[in-house]
Enzyme design. Structure first.
Site, PDB file in Angstrom:
ATOM      1  N   CYS A  93       0.804  -1.225   0.000  1.00  0.00           N
ATOM      2  CA  CYS A  93       0.000   0.000   0.000  1.00  0.00           C
ATOM      3  C   CYS A  93       0.835   1.272   0.000  1.00  0.00           C
ATOM      4  CB  CYS A  93      -0.945  -0.005   1.205  1.00  0.00           C
ATOM      5  SG  CYS A  93      -1.941  -1.502   1.287  1.00  0.00           S
ATOM      6  N   HIS A 117      -2.990   7.514   6.629  1.00  0.00           N
ATOM      7  CA  HIS A 117      -3.226   6.207   6.000  1.00  0.00           C
ATOM      8  C   HIS A 117      -4.650   5.751   6.330  1.00  0.00           C
ATOM      9  CE1 HIS A 117      -2.152   2.546   4.018  1.00  0.00           C
ATOM     10  NE2 HIS A 117      -2.305   1.803   5.105  1.00  0.00           N
ATOM     11  N   GLU A 176      -1.496   4.881  14.198  1.00  0.00           N
ATOM     12  CA  GLU A 176      -1.173   6.105  13.467  1.00  0.00           C
ATOM     13  C   GLU A 176      -1.450   7.342  14.315  1.00  0.00           C
ATOM     14  OE1 GLU A 176      -1.561   7.973   8.953  1.00  0.00           O
ATOM     15  OE2 GLU A 176      -2.954   6.391   9.582  1.00  0.00           O
ATOM     16  N   LYS A 227      -9.741   7.778   2.545  1.00  0.00           N
ATOM     17  CA  LYS A 227     -10.169   6.390   2.310  1.00  0.00           C
ATOM     18  C   LYS A 227     -11.596   6.166   2.797  1.00  0.00           C
ATOM     19  CE  LYS A 227      -5.673   4.008   2.418  1.00  0.00           C
ATOM     20  NZ  LYS A 227      -4.766   5.095   2.824  1.00  0.00           N
ATOM     21  N   HIS A 274      -9.859   1.861  -0.158  1.00  0.00           N
ATOM     22  CA  HIS A 274      -8.407   1.674  -0.140  1.00  0.00           C
ATOM     23  C   HIS A 274      -7.951   1.206  -1.518  1.00  0.00           C
ATOM     24  CE1 HIS A 274      -4.419   0.972   0.946  1.00  0.00           C
ATOM     25  NE2 HIS A 274      -4.555   0.194   2.016  1.00  0.00           N
ATOM     26  N   PHE A 330       1.653  -3.621   3.885  1.00  0.00           N
ATOM     27  CA  PHE A 330       1.973  -4.941   4.430  1.00  0.00           C
ATOM     28  C   PHE A 330       3.472  -5.180   4.289  1.00  0.00           C
ATOM     29  CE2 PHE A 330      -2.388  -7.204   3.677  1.00  0.00           C
ATOM     30  CZ  PHE A 330      -2.945  -6.430   4.679  1.00  0.00           C
TER      31      PHE A 330
END
Length: 421
Positions: free
Chosen positions: A167, A307, A318, A339, A344, A407
């Protein structure tokens, strides 16, 4: 060596909220959701039956029909977004030195639908008909081919490759583009990302790891970052492209300038293959690195496009990272997760959110984080922070920071600020 300055001179996107930058931004500011039941395949047996799909996109608007058949959807979106960005930039392609124009994209997965179609066909027909694969199977599937198509279309012979960091992929691509230009290795780079993984194996795979929301009764409300009832992210598809250009080159041709790109940071969580570090150590480090690269202090940032995937662990870590790094300044800036509206976009998320950050700087508008409801507060989140819940906010945005975490613990961050001589 004096580093060159880098500015953004063109934008393009194919997005679940619109097939142009103007349409997408209008819907983002209005707080609309792109989520709806899946139409790409029969998802009735899946735990998750909705996604943020591209709507009403016709590749023939950008690509010859014969050529379009040789491209996976992610590649079609890439070429279309690049065409928009190049047109928006006002570049005279007869006058630029094409040896110094590159294409760098982030792609997390690539041609998943193409791969799925070919393997399913082999599984069904292979035992009786033998190995009959489409000759364009590999060129359609591989993640780098979109960069190739764009360079071939325009004759760009500069740096040409993809970055793949899940991502964080397209944020890494923008960071690479930024560094190559300021080091004098290129004058212009078409930078961005693309993804089209809304396929049975994509949704099924993420379902198997319990990463996706299963709010099938209210898909438009499923992506709800920083709310207690969040239950996973919403898969999306699309492409976003930015024209990054060396400042003097842009000025010499009288280009319009959206914003200046001033910093990029990278880090690793070194923690887990899918989960973010619970204390946000990698997230804090990547933002710190970007600020140092830009020569800015925490109080210089007015907006963070986080994010913010709407996952139980990720959102908390975060927030911790922002509070630890920004201190008192964290309570003076706006935070939002776009998002919540786009879903996403995986490998394309970074470029898409960078594009929104550029527009926030240009227009002095912070997009909202939608779907937060009163009483849906998570005790582990500090709601004294301004998450820009549900309604866009007008304010001066001197500089915006955009986070992406992938990831594998890959973290990337970019910063844009208002351009000034």
């Amino acid at each position: 060596m004096e580093l060159k300055r880098v500015v953004v001179t063109g934008l393009g996107c194919i997005n679940p909220l619109g097939n142009t930058v103007e349409e997408t931004w209008e819907n983002i500011v209005a707080g609309k959701s792109g989520a709806a039941p899946i139409t790409k395949f029969d998802a009735s047996a899946f735990k998750t039956q909705f996604a943020c799909e591209i709507k009403n996109f016709n590749p023939a608007d950008y690509i010859d029909r014969k050529e379009a058949r040789k491209m996976d959807a992610y590649c079609q979106y890439s070429v279309a977004a690049a065409a928009q960005a190049i047109d928006d930039s006002g570049l005279d392609l007869e006058k630029v030195d094409k040896d110094r124009v590159g294409v760098i994209m982030g792609v997390g997965i690539g041609g998943m639908r193409t791969f799925e179609d070919e393997i399913v066909n082999w599984g069904v027909n292979g035992p009786t008909m033998g190995p009959k694969f489409n000759p364009f199977f590999i060129p359609k599937m591989i993640g780098d081919i979109a960069c190739g198509h764009i360079s071939i279309r325009y004759g760009f012979r500069g740096p040409n490759y993809i970055t793949a960091s899940a991502c964080a992929s397209s944020t890494n691509a923008l960071a690479d583009a930024f560094n190559l230009i300021r080091l004098g290795k290129a004058d212009i780079i078409v930078g961005g990302g693309a993804e089209a993984a809304i396929a049975a194996c994509g949704v099924g795979g993420f379902n198997a790891m319990h990463a996706l929301s299963t709010r099938n009764d209210e898909p438009e409300k499923a992506s709800r970052p920083f709310s207690a009832s969040r239950d996973g992210f919403v898969m999306a598809e699309g492409a976003s492209m930015l024209i990054l250009e060396e400042l003097e080159h842009a000025k010499a041709r009288g280009a319009k300038i959206y914003a200046e790109m001033v910093g990029a940071g990278m880090s690793a969580d070194a923690h887990h293959i899918t989960a973010s570090h619970p204390e946000g150590l990698g997230a804090k480090l990547v933002m710190k690195n970007a600020l140092e690269d830009a020569g800015l202090q925490p109080e210089d940032i007015d907006y963070i496009n986080v994010h913010g995937t709407s996952t139980p662990v990720g959102d908390i870590s975060e927030v911790k990272a922002i509070k630890d790094l920004f201190g008192d300044a964290a309570y003076k800036l706006n935070i939002s997760s776009t998002k919540s509206m786009t879903g996403h976009l995986l490998g394309a998320a970074g470029a898409t959110e960078a594009l929104f950050s550029v527009l926030a700087v240009k227009n002095d508008i912070v997009p909202p984080t939608i779907n937060h409801e009163e009483g849906d507060e998570d005790p582990e989140i500090d709601y004294s922070l301004n998450f820009t819940f549900n309604t866009a906010q007008k304010r001066e945005v001197r500089a915006a920071l955009s986070n992406t975490f992938g990831f594998g613990g890959h973290n990337a961050c970019v910063i844009f600020k208002k351009y000034a001589e």
